[in-house]
Design a protein around this motif. Structure first.
Motif, PDB file in Angstrom:
ATOM      1  N   GLU A 101     -27.008 -26.244 -10.038  1.00 17.19           N
ATOM      2  CA  GLU A 101     -27.525 -25.081  -9.327  1.00 17.19           C
ATOM      3  C   GLU A 101     -28.663 -25.464  -8.391  1.00 17.19           C
ATOM      4  O   GLU A 101     -28.768 -24.929  -7.280  1.00 17.19           O
ATOM      5  CB  GLU A 101     -27.988 -24.024 -10.322  1.00 17.19           C
ATOM      6  N   PHE A 102     -29.503 -26.383  -8.858  1.00 16.43           N
ATOM      7  CA  PHE A 102     -30.589 -26.840  -7.989  1.00 16.43           C
ATOM      8  C   PHE A 102     -30.034 -27.557  -6.759  1.00 16.43           C
ATOM      9  O   PHE A 102     -30.494 -27.329  -5.624  1.00 16.43           O
ATOM     10  CB  PHE A 102     -31.525 -27.768  -8.773  1.00 16.43           C
ATOM     11  N   VAL A 103     -29.033 -28.414  -7.005  1.00 20.01           N
ATOM     12  CA  VAL A 103     -28.421 -29.112  -5.870  1.00 20.01           C
ATOM     13  C   VAL A 103     -27.762 -28.114  -4.921  1.00 20.01           C
ATOM     14  O   VAL A 103     -27.880 -28.229  -3.689  1.00 20.01           O
ATOM     15  CB  VAL A 103     -27.406 -30.151  -6.380  1.00 20.01           C
ATOM     16  N   ALA A 104     -27.068 -27.095  -5.496  1.00 21.33           N
ATOM     17  CA  ALA A 104     -26.432 -26.087  -4.652  1.00 21.33           C
ATOM     18  C   ALA A 104     -27.471 -25.312  -3.847  1.00 21.33           C
ATOM     19  O   ALA A 104     -27.255 -24.999  -2.668  1.00 21.33           O
ATOM     20  CB  ALA A 104     -25.611 -25.136  -5.519  1.00 21.33           C
ATOM     21  N   LEU A 105     -28.613 -24.990  -4.491  1.00 20.99           N
ATOM     22  CA  LEU A 105     -29.666 -24.282  -3.774  1.00 20.99           C
ATOM     23  C   LEU A 105     -30.219 -25.131  -2.636  1.00 20.99           C
ATOM     24  O   LEU A 105     -30.419 -24.642  -1.516  1.00 20.99           O
ATOM     25  CB  LEU A 105     -30.782 -23.899  -4.751  1.00 20.99           C
ATOM     26  N   VAL A 106     -30.458 -26.415  -2.943  1.00 26.06           N
ATOM     27  CA  VAL A 106     -30.988 -27.307  -1.897  1.00 26.06           C
ATOM     28  C   VAL A 106     -30.003 -27.432  -0.746  1.00 26.06           C
ATOM     29  O   VAL A 106     -30.373 -27.361   0.443  1.00 26.06           O
ATOM     30  CB  VAL A 106     -31.315 -28.688  -2.511  1.00 26.06           C
ATOM     31  N   VAL A 107     -28.701 -27.594  -1.107  1.00 27.85           N
ATOM     32  CA  VAL A 107     -27.691 -27.727  -0.062  1.00 27.85           C
ATOM     33  C   VAL A 107     -27.591 -26.436   0.751  1.00 27.85           C
ATOM     34  O   VAL A 107     -27.461 -26.461   1.983  1.00 27.85           O
ATOM     35  CB  VAL A 107     -26.331 -28.096  -0.692  1.00 27.85           C
ATOM     36  N   THR A 108     -27.674 -25.286   0.058  1.00 27.71           N
ATOM     37  CA  THR A 108     -27.577 -24.008   0.774  1.00 27.71           C
ATOM     38  C   THR A 108     -28.746 -23.807   1.721  1.00 27.71           C
ATOM     39  O   THR A 108     -28.564 -23.440   2.901  1.00 27.71           O
ATOM     40  CB  THR A 108     -27.521 -22.856  -0.234  1.00 27.71           C
ATOM     41  N   VAL A 109     -29.957 -24.044   1.204  1.00 24.67           N
ATOM     42  CA  VAL A 109     -31.136 -23.879   2.064  1.00 24.67           C
ATOM     43  C   VAL A 109     -31.086 -24.846   3.235  1.00 24.67           C
ATOM     44  O   VAL A 109     -31.363 -24.480   4.387  1.00 24.67           O
ATOM     45  CB  VAL A 109     -32.415 -24.067   1.229  1.00 24.67           C
ATOM     46  N   THR A 110     -30.702 -26.088   2.920  1.00 21.73           N
ATOM     47  CA  THR A 110     -30.608 -27.080   3.997  1.00 21.73           C
ATOM     48  C   THR A 110     -29.547 -26.690   5.010  1.00 21.73           C
ATOM     49  O   THR A 110     -29.738 -26.834   6.227  1.00 21.73           O
ATOM     50  CB  THR A 110     -30.297 -28.459   3.405  1.00 21.73           C
TER      51      THR A 110
END
Length: 558
Positions: A220-229
């Motif tokens: 989820e953290f990786v998905a959040l980072v990828v989404t924000v990026t």
């Protein structure tokens, strides 16, 4: 107490009105937004470029983010699976060693030993919220003889039949699947792994329920980072596209505004040239084109001005000698009876040609006034019915010579409109005169009609008619339908041109219709009130008899 039913209905309507109007208001706003977006999409190149960039970059970033998140999720899960396989195999060997002495299925100590082994294995993993379950291989999901373990009950009631079948039907290896289970702390995703316990007694099954909370948090953290990026990258790409597009679109917009000013007559407008790139060369080429156009327009205006001045000067200068010649010609024409026949005929021809020449000079002076923009309209409330009848009476002698019956149809109560009577009479004189000359002995009908907004006069003849496309050419200066006709027939060649300018000066229409062998019809339409805009005419341009013939050809009712 008396209650007004109308008041009750109004109150009831006002109470329920907002509920009915809210969806309609939302849909109306959505339609307005959609219409504004479509209009902006059609009109703005920058909006289209930014929109396409946003769409394509969003698709690419989404695909990239999904791929990255999937790879990381698979990598984390693969690591957990590999670690768990080693743990469950060691646990299976350890459990097999501790339970090796229990060879009887009805051994009363077996359930307690299974619980203790499961607790020991759970403690040895040192993983929070993990569960270890040992089941007898012969039990079913609905009727278990397993230890009293909550995780076992949840596991047996979940959709894990395929995993149990794999474990029961094998003697070696491990099997795993991911399930969302509730073991007392709410629904949680678990990595459920199972393997058989090989002992000398009854076959058993060992299951590890390993929580994936840490792995889920990481994903989820990786998905959040990828989404924000991704969102930031898409916004950055849109900003870059808007900036780069503006650098290109701005000179184009400047060129469009400059071209509009040039078309409006501001011939000194130019674009600002900056740098030496393609846009600078475009601006320089545009300025060069504008300069050439300005020179050509100025030259043509000067030539037109000289032409108008020449026509006006010649017309005025010819007046003086024409007056002297007219005096001599009138004297000869009055004394023609004393001459021999040849000299008398010459005097008559001289008088006729002088009349024609004088008409030509008058028309040239009038057309030069229109060209110079000096023509003025002297409008006043006028009844057009007497004007139409007066024109017909003055041309009656010409109609008799051409053996053309002339008929006037006008309303008895008249037709009053704000017009310049002198110009209207001149237009009608030209139209009726042309109709008589081209009528070929057939009737000419002049019709007058009026409605609330417009007054119209049609002149219908049944002569040679007009070919397709000639209904526009008849108003050109010095144009003739048949170039082979002698120049002595017809007028000066400027009558219809002057009539068209008179109609335009009134804010009206002068139109023509014709067909070979069916004659022609000219329609003059003028506004009843001076300055009003025409939208229709009280008379049809195509005559009724021609419409009836066309309907008969196609088999329809006219």
């Amino acid at each position: 107490m008396r209650i007004d039913p109308i008041v009750v209905q109004v109150r009831r309507f006002s109470r329920f009105r907002p509920k009915r109007l809210v969806p309609h208001a939302v849909s109306r706003r959505l339609r307005r937004f959609y219409a504004a977006a479509r209009r902006q999409w059609r009109r703005s190149l920058q909006f289209r470029v930014v929109g396409i960039t946003l769409l394509l970059s969003a698709i690419l970033v989404s695909a990239f983010g999904y791929t990255v998140a999937s790879l990381i999720s698979r990598g984390v899960l693969r690591t957990q699976v590999d670690t768990s396989e080693d743990q469950i195999l060691r646990g299976a060997r350890e459990a097999a060693g501790q339970l090796e002495g229990y060879t009887q299925a009805d051994d009363p100590g077996l359930p307690g030993k299974m619980r203790s082994v499961a607790i020991d294995l759970d403690r040895s993993m040192d993983i929070p919220d993990s569960e270890v379950v040992i089941l007898r291989q012969g039990t079913t999901l609905g009727n278990t003889a397993s230890p009293d373990n909550g995780a076992a009950t949840v596991m047996q009631q979940s959709s894990m039949r395929r995993l149990r079948e794999s474990v029961v039907g094998s003697r070696s290896g491990t099997w795993q699947q991911i399930e969302t289970l509730d073991v007392g702390q709410g629904p949680t995703r678990f990595l459920v792994m199972g393997t058989p316990i090989i002992t000398g007694g009854e076959p058993l099954e060992l299951y590890y329920l390993l929580p994936l909370k840490a792995e889920n948090d990481l994903v989820e953290f990786v998905a959040l980072v990828v989404t924000v990026t991704g969102v930031a990258l898409v916004a950055l790409l849109a900003l870059i596209a808007a900036t780069m597009t503006r650098l290109v679109v701005k000179p184009v917009r400047v060129a469009a505004r400059t071209a509009q000013r040039l078309s409006a007559g501001l011939l000194d407008q130019r674009m600002q040239v900056k740098g030496e790139d393609d846009l600078a060369r475009l601006a320089a080429a545009f300025n060069q084109m504008a300069a050439n156009l300005q020179r050509q327009i100025v030259r043509l205006e000067e030539m037109s001005r000289l032409q108008r001045r020449f026509t006006s000067d010649v017309s005025h200068e010819l007046r003086t000698p024409l007056t002297t010649v007219r005096m001599a010609a009138d004297l000869l024409f009055a004394s023609r009876e004393d001459f021999d026949p040849a000299a008398a005929r010459s005097a008559e021809l001289l008088q006729a040609e002088l009349d024609r020449f004088e008409d030509l000079l008058t028309d040239l002076l009038e057309i030069s006034r229109f060209d110079a923009g000096f023509a003025a309209l002297d409008a006043e409330p006028t009844d057009l019915a007497p004007i139409v009848r007066r024109v017909a009476e003055r041309l009656e002698s010409l109609a008799e010579r051409c053996k053309v019956p002339l008929r006037v149809e006008a309303p008895e109560d008249g037709a009053i409109a704000e017009v310049d009577p002198r110009r209207v009479e001149r237009v009608l004189r030209n139209l009726v005169g042309n109709a008589i000359e081209h009528g070929e002995g057939k009737p000419v009908v002049v019709t007058l009609a009026i409605d609330e907004a417009a007054v119209a006069v049609t002149v219908r003849d049944h002569g040679v008619g007009l070919k397709t496309g000639e209904e526009k050419l008849v108003f050109n200066r010095f144009w003739r339908a048949d170039p082979s006709r002698a120049r002595q027939t017809g007028g000066t060649g400027l009558g219809l041109s002057i009539s068209l300018e008179d109609a335009r000066l009134h804010g009206g229409w002068l139109e023509a219709w014709g067909a070979p062998g069916k004659g022609a019809q000219f329609r003059l339409t003028l506004p009843v009130r001076s300055g009003d805009r025409l939208v229709s005419s009280p008379l049809r341009l195509v005559p009724d008899d021609a419409r009836a013939d066309e309907a008969a050809l196609i088999g329809e009712t006219p």
